[in-house]
Design a protein around this motif. Structure first.
Motif, PDB file in Angstrom:
ATOM      1  N   ASP A  29      29.793  42.688  44.672  1.00 32.51           N
ATOM      2  CA  ASP A  29      30.667  42.089  43.662  1.00 32.51           C
ATOM      3  C   ASP A  29      30.767  40.575  43.814  1.00 32.51           C
ATOM      4  O   ASP A  29      30.928  39.851  42.833  1.00 32.51           O
ATOM      5  CB  ASP A  29      32.079  42.689  43.765  1.00 32.51           C
ATOM      6  N   TYR A  80      32.492  38.077  40.944  1.00 39.67           N
ATOM      7  CA  TYR A  80      33.862  37.898  41.430  1.00 39.67           C
ATOM      8  C   TYR A  80      33.921  36.883  42.572  1.00 39.67           C
ATOM      9  O   TYR A  80      32.903  36.611  43.219  1.00 39.67           O
ATOM     10  CB  TYR A  80      34.438  39.238  41.910  1.00 39.67           C
ATOM     11  N   LYS A 128      37.811  37.781  38.834  1.00 36.69           N
ATOM     12  CA  LYS A 128      36.653  37.475  37.995  1.00 36.69           C
ATOM     13  C   LYS A 128      36.251  36.007  38.136  1.00 36.69           C
ATOM     14  O   LYS A 128      37.096  35.114  38.112  1.00 36.69           O
ATOM     15  CB  LYS A 128      36.993  37.793  36.541  1.00 36.69           C
ATOM     16  N   THR A 187      40.462  41.929  37.943  1.00 33.32           N
ATOM     17  CA  THR A 187      40.778  41.928  39.366  1.00 33.32           C
ATOM     18  C   THR A 187      40.355  43.239  40.006  1.00 33.32           C
ATOM     19  O   THR A 187      40.641  44.313  39.472  1.00 33.32           O
ATOM     20  CB  THR A 187      42.290  41.725  39.596  1.00 33.32           C
TER      21      THR A 187
END
Length: 530
Positions: free
Chosen positions: A59, A207, A222, A236
């Protein structure tokens, strides 16, 4: 007119709140509370090794290529690439809109720096061997070569050239692994060890890291600088570590978790009844095994290791402990890799009672009986499933003259101990495919691998793996050579494979884009939530 509209909106909102209605503005934050079975040890891509960390780093960062929601390869920081006719030179074109979270461009030099850093012995990267297919990477990591001699070069800011020692069919898939992600040289040089702290971490993924409260949560928000930020639906992501699987189920039921990446398998039937389609169980490319200290007496005796392995009733463990959510395993490479036939233990087809008799004879020959037992300690990381597995093995070995004691630590401590080559007898471990190729399961038993917890060291095995690598341009021959290498490993009992994995996820029906796949990969950027 605008003033009147604003007055009307305020009035309507006030009336709704006064009436007890829950008002949600159009810009309401979308939060994904993502349960995980273990705490991450680090967010430095070069200093991580577990799947729990891989999920977070997937992420935060973006490698040259990435995996989509189905675990298929898609462009990442590179928008395209070409491969030379002989399969040894890869030329990657970086996307022009690729940026770090601080707004600076992601360049080919960033990847050169990251690849050099991974191989730098001072980094101490457990996954340094990941890049060994690159020309001179191993030499750099073993202090026999210079970083500038590595086969990685920035042709210009947007072009990266990587030269391999030999054709490597799994190279692109390998680049989805977190060890190959870029890191910000400027940030590391400026902040040193503090570069990975929340607010400091400069990343290039969907992220950024906003908060990290150990053993409580890790908050990712983000990244507005991400090149595809417009398509990211979750604002989030809170990674919430919960090692106790039963507690995680209660938190899921209470709505505190939207998903969780494991299940207490002894409750599986009840969980399926209660949660229905929210329970996800399916084939997963992974092997659950016990590492056994091959360089420590008495475990340095292959005959003894064979006896221990033969005596373990894998069918019972798969059926009773794991509720048939795992399969009995007799090879390090699980079934399911196209073109490959795993090398199974030669006793795999023997009835269990015959295996136990054969194991008993070996143990008696070595002087171990119930009256004069062999002392054996099994270490495992916190999980009802791992505990129940170890207890079952303890009970199975006791009648044969093996006195088993159990030692439990949390996951972070457990793997840190193994990575630092601590002194132990037998330890629970697992290997989940880094890419869909047998090499990912066999490479961990090589002498130079940081994941070789057993300290297995066989010149025959090393030679067989080298021979397979040399056959990289001939897929069928390479697979055959890899299988012969695995035969050496299995006959030596360099590791003790026990089970083949299935994924065990619980996923809220409010989540979309969480797609089942054999890699159990679920990037948050592709997930949405009602």
């Amino acid at each position: 007119m605008l003033k009147n509209m604003l007055k009307a909106t305020v009035f309507a909102t006030t009336m709704a709140v006064a009436a007890g209605a829950f008002y949600t503005p159009a810009f309401a934050e979308v939060v994904y509370n993502r349960g995980t079975a273990a705490e991450s040890e680090s967010v430095d891509p070069h200093k991580t090794s577990t799947v729990y960390e891989a999920n977070v780093l997937r992420d935060l960062f973006q490698g040259l290529v990435m995996q989509d929601e189905k675990a298929n390869i898609i462009p990442g920081a590179a928008e395209s690439w070409t491969v030379s006719d002989d399969g040894t030179v890869y030329t990657f074109k970086l996307r022009k809109d690729g940026m770090w979270s601080d707004g600076s461009p992601v360049t080919a030099d960033d990847f050169v720096y990251a690849f050099h850093r991974l191989e730098d012995p001072a980094t101490g990267a457990e996954y340094a061997s990941m890049l060994y297919p690159i020309k001179n990477a191993e030499e750099v990591n073993t202090k026999k070569g210079k970083p500038e001699d590595m086969g990685v070069k920035a042709i210009d800011a947007g072009t990266l050239e990587v030269t391999l020692k030999a054709p490597t069919p799994y190279f692109l898939e390998m680049l989805t692994h977190q060890a190959t992600y870029p890191v910000s040289k400027a940030s590391i040089e400026k902040l040193g060890a503090d570069w990975i702290k929340p607010g400091n971490l400069v990343s290039n993924g969907a992220y950024t890291l906003a908060e990290w409260v150990p053993n409580d949560h890790m908050k990712l928000v983000k990244n507005p600088k991400f090149w595809d930020a417009a398509s990211v639906k979750i604002d989030t992501v809170n990674y919430i570590p919960t090692e106790d699987r039963s507690s995680a189920m209660k938190r899921f039921e209470a709505g505190e978790l939207d998903s969780y990446d494991d299940l207490p398998t002894e409750q599986l039937a009840d969980l399926k009844t209660k949660f229905g389609a929210q329970i996800h169980v399916g084939p997963y490319l992974g092997t659950y095994y016990y590492a056994i200290k091959t360089d420590k007496a008495p475990w340095n005796n292959p005959e003894l290791r064979t006896a221990i392995s033969m005596a373990i009733d894998r069918d019972f463990i798969a059926e009773k402990v794991w509720q048939n959510s795992m399969l009995p395993g007799y090879s390090m490479v699980p079934p399911g890799i196209e073109g490959y036939t795993p090398a199974m233990a030669k006793y795999a087809d023997m009835p269990q009672i015959d295996r136990e008799d054969a194991a008993k004879k070996i143990l008696e020959k070595l002087g171990y009986t119930p009256e004069h037992p062999l002392k054996m300690e099994i270490r495992y990381n916190t999980s009802e499933n791992h505990k129940n597995t170890a207890v079952a093995i303890q009970e199975q070995l006791k009648p044969l003259g093996v006195d088993v004691t159990l030692l439990n630590t949390d996951t972070k401590t457990h793997y840190s101990f193994l990575e630092q080559k601590g002194d132990y007898d037998v330890a629970r471990a697992a290997w989940i495919a880094d890419y869909k190729d047998p090499e990912t399961f066999l490479g961990i038993s090589r002498k130079a691998s940081g994941n070789n917890y057993s300290d297995y060291n066989s010149p025959q095995y090393e030679a067989a793996m080298d021979k397979a690598a040399a056959a990289g341009g001939k897929p069928e021959e390479r697979m055959k050579e890899l299988s012969e290498a695995e035969r050496i490993l299995i006959d030596d009992v360099g590791q003790i494979p026990l089970l083949y994995y299935s994924y065990h996820d619980i996923v809220s029906s409010k989540l979309h884009g969480f797609v089942d796949n054999v890699m159990d990969v679920h990037p948050s950027r592709f997930v949405s939530k009602d």
